[in-house]
Design a protein around this motif. Sequence first.
Motif: not given
Length: 215
Positions: A139, A141, A144-148, A158-160
Amino acid sequence: MKNRFLRGVFIILISSSDVYAQKSGNQTSVFFTTKEKDTVKNGKTFNEKDTTGSKSLENRIKPIQANFKRINSMTKWTSVKKKDIEGESAEGGEAAFYYTDKGLEKIIARHYGEMGQMLIEYYLMNGQLSFVFEKEYRYNRPLFYDKKVMKDNNDTEAFDFNKSEVITTRNYFENGNIIMINNTTGGGFNISADYLHEQKKSLTERFKKLLKLAE
C-alpha cells in the motif's frame, strides 16, 4: 551468485550447476507475459506459460505448467474447505483448500496487513508442491490513513488501493526444490545470494502450516 539489481521483469533460471538472471529488455524470447488480472479480487490466476532460454529447463517446467493448467481449468471439486488464518497479523487472513477424489489439489491463501496484502496460490502434483503463485500489494499508505490523517500529518496522499505497488512471483518446484522463479515488479528487485534459500524456506514453511490448518 552476486547481488544484482534489475528493473522491470526478470527471470531466474536454476540449473544443477549455476544460477543466473536474464533481464527482459529486448530479449522477449526469454519469456512470455500476459496482462495481469486482479487475482486478489477474483481468486483466479491467469494461465501464463513462462519460457526460458534453456531447452532442458523448459522440458522440466512443462509438466508443472500442464498441471497448473489442468487444476485451473477445473470447475467442480469434491470439496472446498475454508479456514481463517490467525496469528500472522492483526488483520489475519483466510485460506481455501480445494479437493478432488484424488486429494488436495490447490490452496488459495490471503494474508492481510496494515501496509499491504498477499495472495498465495499453491498447486500440488502427485501430492507434492509443484507451483506457487504470489501476488503482493504494498500500500501507498496504511489502511487507516484517510484524508483526515493525511491533513493532520501535512501529507499529500491518503490510502489508495489503486496506488499500491504490485509484485507477482511464480515459483516452480521439482522434488521439493525451486528450479525457476519468474518475478514481475513495477520498480526494482534486489537478488541476494540468500534469496533462493529464503524463498524456498518461506514458501515451504507457509505451505506446511496451511496443511496443518486443513487437518
